[in-house]
Structures are given as structure tokens and as C-alpha cells.
Design an enzyme around this catalytic site. Sequence first.
Site, PDB file in Angstrom:
ATOM      1  N   HIS A  15      54.201  48.533  53.370  1.00 14.80           N
ATOM      2  CA  HIS A  15      54.995  49.763  53.342  1.00 14.80           C
ATOM      3  C   HIS A  15      54.146  50.941  53.807  1.00 14.80           C
ATOM      4  CE1 HIS A  15      57.614  47.395  50.510  1.00 14.80           C
ATOM      5  NE2 HIS A  15      58.475  47.870  51.362  1.00 14.80           N
TER       6      HIS A  15
ATOM      7  N   ASP B  14      60.350  55.538  63.710  1.00 19.27           N
ATOM      8  CA  ASP B  14      60.357  56.347  62.497  1.00 19.27           C
ATOM      9  C   ASP B  14      61.117  55.676  61.350  1.00 19.27           C
ATOM     10  OD1 ASP B  14      58.834  58.572  62.851  1.00 19.27           O
ATOM     11  OD2 ASP B  14      60.458  59.849  63.582  1.00 19.27           O
TER      12      ASP B  14
ATOM     13  N   TYR C 233      67.330  42.078  54.912  1.00 18.91           N
ATOM     14  CA  TYR C 233      66.893  42.364  53.534  1.00 18.91           C
ATOM     15  C   TYR C 233      68.006  43.087  52.775  1.00 18.91           C
ATOM     16  CZ  TYR C 233      63.920  44.781  50.004  1.00 18.91           C
ATOM     17  OH  TYR C 233      63.356  45.269  48.846  1.00 18.91           O
TER      18      TYR C 233
HETATM   19  N1  LIG Z   1      57.540  47.835  47.132  1.00 18.25           N
HETATM   20  C1  LIG Z   1      58.543  48.681  47.220  1.00 18.25           C
HETATM   21  O1  LIG Z   1      58.427  49.790  47.768  1.00 18.25           O
HETATM   22  C2  LIG Z   1      59.897  48.315  46.648  1.00 18.25           C
HETATM   23  C3  LIG Z   1      60.908  49.284  46.665  1.00 18.25           C
HETATM   24  C4  LIG Z   1      62.145  48.978  46.130  1.00 18.25           C
HETATM   25  C5  LIG Z   1      62.372  47.725  45.599  1.00 18.25           C
HETATM   26  N2  LIG Z   1      61.381  46.788  45.602  1.00 18.25           N
HETATM   27  C6  LIG Z   1      61.677  45.472  45.026  1.00 18.25           C
HETATM   28  O2  LIG Z   1      60.791  45.263  43.933  1.00 18.25           O
HETATM   29  C7  LIG Z   1      60.568  43.866  43.768  1.00 18.25           C
HETATM   30  C8  LIG Z   1      59.070  43.619  43.687  1.00 18.25           C
HETATM   31  O3  LIG Z   1      58.488  44.075  44.895  1.00 18.25           O
HETATM   32  P1  LIG Z   1      56.908  44.225  45.078  1.00 18.25           P
HETATM   33  O4  LIG Z   1      56.699  45.434  45.912  1.00 18.25           O
HETATM   34  O5  LIG Z   1      56.232  44.072  43.766  1.00 18.25           O
HETATM   35  O6  LIG Z   1      56.617  42.971  46.004  1.00 18.25           O
HETATM   36  P2  LIG Z   1      55.265  42.180  46.263  1.00 18.25           P
HETATM   37  O7  LIG Z   1      54.091  42.944  45.789  1.00 18.25           O
HETATM   38  O8  LIG Z   1      55.308  41.730  47.683  1.00 18.25           O
HETATM   39  O9  LIG Z   1      55.434  40.915  45.321  1.00 18.25           O
HETATM   40  C9  LIG Z   1      56.396  39.962  45.614  1.00 18.25           C
HETATM   41  C10 LIG Z   1      56.398  38.974  44.490  1.00 18.25           C
HETATM   42  O10 LIG Z   1      57.365  37.958  44.761  1.00 18.25           O
HETATM   43  C11 LIG Z   1      56.744  36.693  44.700  1.00 18.25           C
HETATM   44  N3  LIG Z   1      57.412  35.811  45.651  1.00 18.25           N
HETATM   45  C12 LIG Z   1      57.634  36.032  46.967  1.00 18.25           C
HETATM   46  N4  LIG Z   1      58.235  34.961  47.520  1.00 18.25           N
HETATM   47  C13 LIG Z   1      58.390  34.047  46.522  1.00 18.25           C
HETATM   48  C14 LIG Z   1      58.915  32.731  46.465  1.00 18.25           C
HETATM   49  N5  LIG Z   1      59.426  32.136  47.547  1.00 18.25           N
HETATM   50  N6  LIG Z   1      58.871  32.069  45.277  1.00 18.25           N
HETATM   51  C15 LIG Z   1      58.342  32.665  44.175  1.00 18.25           C
HETATM   52  N7  LIG Z   1      57.845  33.903  44.155  1.00 18.25           N
HETATM   53  C16 LIG Z   1      57.848  34.576  45.330  1.00 18.25           C
HETATM   54  C17 LIG Z   1      55.293  36.927  45.059  1.00 18.25           C
HETATM   55  O11 LIG Z   1      54.485  35.866  44.570  1.00 18.25           O
HETATM   56  P3  LIG Z   1      52.993  35.596  45.215  1.00 18.25           P
HETATM   57  O12 LIG Z   1      52.111  36.717  44.715  1.00 18.25           O
HETATM   58  O13 LIG Z   1      52.579  34.289  44.654  1.00 18.25           O
HETATM   59  O14 LIG Z   1      53.168  35.618  46.699  1.00 18.25           O
HETATM   60  C18 LIG Z   1      55.041  38.243  44.327  1.00 18.25           C
HETATM   61  O15 LIG Z   1      54.814  38.016  42.967  1.00 18.25           O
HETATM   62  C19 LIG Z   1      61.230  43.179  44.955  1.00 18.25           C
HETATM   63  O16 LIG Z   1      62.449  42.619  44.525  1.00 18.25           O
HETATM   64  C20 LIG Z   1      61.460  44.301  45.942  1.00 18.25           C
HETATM   65  O17 LIG Z   1      62.568  44.034  46.761  1.00 18.25           O
HETATM   66  C21 LIG Z   1      60.135  47.056  46.113  1.00 18.25           C
END
Ligand SMILES: NC(=O)c1ccc[n+]([C@@H]2O[C@H](COP(=O)([O-])OP(=O)(O)OC[C@H]3O[C@@H](n4cnc5c(N)ncnc54)[C@H](OP(=O)(O)O)[C@@H]3O)[C@@H](O)[C@H]2O)c1
Length: 325
Positions: free
Chosen positions: A190, A281, A147
Site C-alpha cells: 500500500h 494516481d 478485490y
Molecule cells: N491493509 C489495509 O490498508 C486494509 C484496509 C482495509 C481493509 N483491509 C483488510 O484487512 C484484512 C487484513 O489485512 P492486512 O493488511 O492485515 O493484510 P496482510 O498483512 O497482507 O495479511 C494477510 C493475512 O491473510 C493471510 N492469508 C492470505 N492468504 C491466505 C490463505 N490463502 N490462507 C490463509 N491465510 C491467508 C496471511 O497469512 P500469511 O502471513 O501466512 O501469508 C496474513 O495473515 C484484510 O481482509 C484486508 O482486506 C486492509
Amino acid sequence: MSSQGQSSAPMRVLVTGGSGLVGQAIRRVVKEEGGAKEGEEWIFLSSKDANLINKEETLAVFKKHRPTHVIHLAAMVGGLFKNMKCNLDFLRNNIYINDNVLQAAHEVGVVKVVSCLSTCIFPDKTTYPIDETMIHNGPPHDSNFGYAYAKRMIDVHNRAYFQQHGGCYTAVIPTNVFGPHDNFSIEDGHVLPGLIHKTYIAQKEGKPLTVWGSGNPRRQFIYSLDLARLFLWVLREYPEVDPIILSVGEEDEVSIKEAAEAVVESLGFKGQVVYDTSKADGQFKKTASNAKLHRYLPDFKFTPFKEALKETCDWFVANYETARK
Ligand SMILES: NC(=O)c1ccc[n+]([C@@H]2O[C@H](COP(=O)([O-])OP(=O)(O)OC[C@H]3O[C@@H](n4cnc5c(N)ncnc54)[C@H](OP(=O)(O)O)[C@@H]3O)[C@@H](O)[C@H]2O)c1
């Protein structure tokens, strides 16, 4: 590196990953907090609209909507344990998604793209606090190197894009995000949503709550709605290609034990709490500096952690049947 990426015509904003935790928060800020300006169009995509791992589907969805601006959130995302199991999938899927999205944005003439990195992609061995200049300074933690390297390439792409085409493709770097619409899976999610789900079950079944790991690692958590408000500011005002950390201050870092205690309090859990130290951890800490954000937005107020956590727990309880888990 600075490039405004602004134009006077109303924006047509395409949000990839619009159905996820961060995407849903942006949707709420746009629709319910007056985040959108007159004449703007906001399109929120999920994987049902296009599988962004596929190049043709990605270009087709960009040609269909012809955005002027893009918030790129879509990614394969998961917690420590899912990352440890699937580093290859995290690497390949995210490399494909990012390359397809950034190239499609270029092909349809997008003015500005804001992508999403994460503080967990920083070098494992580093000095603290980490800042935006340190992303590429050494290998990431072993647990999530797939990742991490895929995400780091977004920053490389943005800089190369600026050099070759002069456009403003930039990125934000949030710390651990939490809020409504999170993935509350205990195995794959998470730490915070996993803890909320586990506590909810322990409460229901009258059993002890088992927290994985020692409880000692420390994290900065950002509420998805605060992040969404900051995303809108970055899209409209942040002028740099270089990324910016979006985080609460270093003084607001909490241990997993403190986070677990806050979840217990929010859900009114009365049972015993035990720590399973046979479980990993992960990285001990990844304290990030929000000095750059503070220089740009000295008056931004983050929602207090316990208040945001209570809202998240209340959302989870109210939406238990349909929540991702
Ligand atoms: N969560 C955290 O703690 C965190 C921290 C730092 C950065 N981020 C970053 O923030 C961003 C959003 O994360 P999130 O936590 O909102 O993630 P999430 O809730 O898992 O949502 C992921 C999103 O990506 C879409 N997606 C996944 N695979 C796809 C594909 N092959 N084609 C099209 N769409 C796809 C999903 O669509 P579906 O709903 O249709 O599956 C969903 O809308 C990411 O780039 C992540 O790396 C997250």
C-alpha cells in the site's frame, strides 16, 4: 438488522490472517493491553495453519479449534499496482477464502463473525462522504474491481446468513491501515508502507525520493493498533449485521503529498522529493464518514497520524532485516 451474537460463556476466538498487519495489531492489543478477558482463548492463524482457499483445510482448522467467535482478516491484499495486475486472482482467491471461512464458521456453530471489508470497495462514482449504506450503489474503481466485488459479497453473505439462520455475521470497513508488520513492498504494498521503504532506501543511498503519482489524491489512514482496539469493541458489543466504517474523521484526510512529507519528517530524510506523474494516481479520494462509529463510541480517541507514523517508521527501521518487503 440487529442480532447480538453474544453469549455468557468465555469466548474462544479464532483470528484468520492473524500473522498480517491487522492480525498482529489485534494480537498485541489482546496480549499486551489486557484486551482478553479471563477464561478467553485467542487463536491466531496464518496461511501455514491452513490454506483458506482450500475448503477441506478450512473446515479442518475450524473443527480443530471449535471457535465460538471469529475475526476474519485473511485475504489476498495488495496496493494499487498489484491490484491492477491481478484482478482475477484477487476476485477468485478472496471469494474462495470468504465462502470457505463463513461456511466453516456456520458448520461448527460460531456465534459471531466479524469480517473485514475496505473503503476501497465502494462505488467509484459516488457522493461524499461515503457511508455504510452505499457499498452496492455502483461499480467500484477499475483498478481493483476484483478485490472489491469479492469483498462486497461478504456483506451479501452476512445478510443472507442472518435471513436464513439468524446469526450475527457482520463486517467492519476500515480505511487505509498502516502500522508495524505491514507489507513494505514498494511494488506490491500500500501507499504508506511503500513510501516508508522508498524513503529509507533513498536516505541510505543518498538519492532523491520519487513518489509515484501526482501526490494529489487524498486518503484517510487508520493506525493498525487503533483498528485492533475497535475490532475488539465490535466483537464484544456491536449488535448489527450491517457493517460499520472504522475511520478517522473526514477532517483528518491527508493528501499523498502530505503523507510523503510526514514520512520524510519521521525518517529525517534530507534529500530531494520528486513526483513521477507518469504513474497512476488511483481513485482521487474515497472520503468516508465515521458518523456511525461516532454515534456508538463518541469518546474514542485515535492516535494522532504523525505519532502513529513515527512509531511505524521506527518499527520498520528496527526490524528492517525481517520486515515484509
Ligand atoms: N491493509 C489495509 O490498508 C486494509 C484496509 C482495509 C481493509 N483491509 C483488510 O484487512 C484484512 C487484513 O489485512 P492486512 O493488511 O492485515 O493484510 P496482510 O498483512 O497482507 O495479511 C494477510 C493475512 O491473510 C493471510 N492469508 C492470505 N492468504 C491466505 C490463505 N490463502 N490462507 C490463509 N491465510 C491467508 C496471511 O497469512 P500469511 O502471513 O501466512 O501469508 C496474513 O495473515 C484484510 O481482509 C484486508 O482486506 C486492509
